[in-house]
Design an enzyme around this catalytic site. Structure first.
Site, short mmCIF file in Angstrom:
data_model
loop_
_atom_site.label_atom_id
_atom_site.label_comp_id
_atom_site.label_asym_id
_atom_site.label_seq_id
_atom_site.Cartn_x
_atom_site.Cartn_y
_atom_site.Cartn_z
N LYS A 1 -5.75 -4.56 -13.37
CA LYS A 1 -6.24 -5.92 -13.67
C LYS A 1 -7.70 -6.09 -13.24
O LYS A 1 -8.51 -6.64 -13.98
CB LYS A 1 -5.40 -6.96 -12.93
CG LYS A 1 -4.43 -7.69 -13.81
CD LYS A 1 -3.68 -8.73 -13.01
CE LYS A 1 -3.09 -8.17 -11.74
NZ LYS A 1 -3.11 -9.03 -10.59
N ARG B 1 1.08 -16.97 -11.19
CA ARG B 1 1.91 -15.86 -10.72
C ARG B 1 3.38 -16.25 -10.70
O ARG B 1 4.23 -15.42 -10.37
CB ARG B 1 1.48 -15.50 -9.32
CG ARG B 1 0.63 -14.20 -9.37
CD ARG B 1 0.57 -13.55 -8.23
NE ARG B 1 0.24 -12.34 -7.73
CZ ARG B 1 -0.94 -11.78 -7.60
NH1 ARG B 1 -2.00 -12.31 -8.10
NH2 ARG B 1 -1.06 -10.66 -6.96
N ARG C 1 -3.99 5.93 -4.60
CA ARG C 1 -5.43 5.64 -4.52
C ARG C 1 -6.06 6.27 -3.28
O ARG C 1 -5.51 6.14 -2.19
CB ARG C 1 -5.66 4.13 -4.44
CG ARG C 1 -5.78 3.47 -5.79
CD ARG C 1 -6.47 2.13 -5.68
NE ARG C 1 -5.65 1.12 -5.06
CZ ARG C 1 -5.20 0.01 -5.68
NH1 ARG C 1 -5.50 -0.20 -6.94
NH2 ARG C 1 -4.47 -0.87 -5.04
N ARG D 1 -6.27 2.92 1.77
CA ARG D 1 -6.33 1.53 2.23
C ARG D 1 -4.96 1.21 2.80
O ARG D 1 -3.94 1.51 2.16
CB ARG D 1 -6.59 0.63 1.02
CG ARG D 1 -7.76 -0.30 1.19
CD ARG D 1 -8.11 -0.97 -0.10
NE ARG D 1 -7.05 -1.85 -0.57
CZ ARG D 1 -7.09 -2.49 -1.73
NH1 ARG D 1 -8.13 -2.35 -2.52
NH2 ARG D 1 -6.12 -3.28 -2.10
N ARG E 1 5.70 -7.47 -3.82
CA ARG E 1 4.77 -7.99 -4.83
C ARG E 1 5.27 -7.67 -6.23
O ARG E 1 5.22 -8.50 -7.13
CB ARG E 1 3.38 -7.39 -4.61
CG ARG E 1 2.50 -8.30 -3.78
CD ARG E 1 1.12 -7.75 -3.69
NE ARG E 1 1.00 -6.94 -2.49
CZ ARG E 1 0.13 -5.95 -2.34
NH1 ARG E 1 -0.67 -5.62 -3.30
NH2 ARG E 1 0.07 -5.29 -1.22
#
Ligand code: AMP
Length: 224
Positions: free
Chosen positions: A13, A88, A127, A167, A179
């Protein structure tokens, strides 16, 4: 040009929102970024939002809805906006749709980035950050962005730097699952919100399994 963008965490996104925002010269309004800015500045809003964000929960609608509606009234949004991360859930979708109708604001495009839950999770957890430049894409699960491996060690695929980082929130599996649970919930969650818009406007669906270049080309064909 007013664009609403949906997609699960990990679908790109942020990346594709930036691509469209550049193309049309409109600001990319990201709910998550607004919250993170407030958290780093230590504002009362940031302090309250942090307690929910850390757990992977949604910040309450009573805080989020007025915050976004007033953000879209700011000067830089006069010629349009690309909204990412809001609505959301269904309550936010209804409140947003009602506000648009009341202000007679037209939504030009609703874009839904499509990615299955397992792939999205792998993309997040895979990532790796280059210590020299966060914009160098490295991902141990994305073929097009594999870091360079030498003697069992990983190096940035763009500049060759050693010491790739992760991260912390990318590695928090419980928060990622929570989520995604909210996103893929078709009763009251984000997909319920997407379905609410599908009953009202045309929603453009774009598969995000292909690489960034291909997805960008597809987006440009559909959003113009
Ligand atoms: P994001 O960067 O879009 O993944 O957002 C990070 C976090 O901010 C989310 O996990 C939520 O806790 C919070 N957040 C972002 N957008 C919303 C929203 N529309 N409503 C409530 N909470 C949100």
């Amino acid at each position: 040009m007013n664009i609403l963008m949906f997609g699960p965490n990990g679908s790109g996104k942020g990346t594709f929102g930036a691509v469209l925002s550049d193309r049309f010269g409109i600001p990319q309004v990201e709910t998550g970024v607004i919250f993170r800015d407030n958290i780093s500045k230590g504002t009362p809003l940031g302090k309250e939002a942090k307690t929910y964000i850390d757990k992977g929960e949604l910040v309450p609608d009573g805080i989020t809805i007025p915050m976004i509606l007033s953000r879209l009234m700011e000067k830089d949004c006069a010629k349009g906006w690309l909204l990412d991360g809001f609505p959301r859930n269904k309550t936010q979708a209804v409140a947003f749709w009602d506000a648009l109708q009341k202000e007679k604001i037209k939504m030009d495009y609703v874009v839904e980035l499509i990615l299955d839950r397992d792939t999205a999770k792998k993309r997040i957890m895979g990532r790796r950050l280059c210590p020299k430049d966060n914009n160098h894409p490295n991902n141990i699960y994305v073929k097009a962005n594999l870091p360079v491996e030498k003697d069992g060690k990983l190096y940035c695929r763009v500049c060759g730097s050693p010491g790739l980082l992760t991260r912390a929130d990318d590695q928090d599996e419980a928060a990622i699952d929570k989520r995604h649970g909210i996103y893929f919930d078709t009763n009251t969650g984000t997909l319920a919100s997407v379905n609410y818009f599908k009953e009202r406007v045309k929603v453009i669906q774009v598969d995000t399994v292909p690489g960034v270049k291909e997805v960008t080309e597809n987006l440009f064909k559909l959003v113009k």
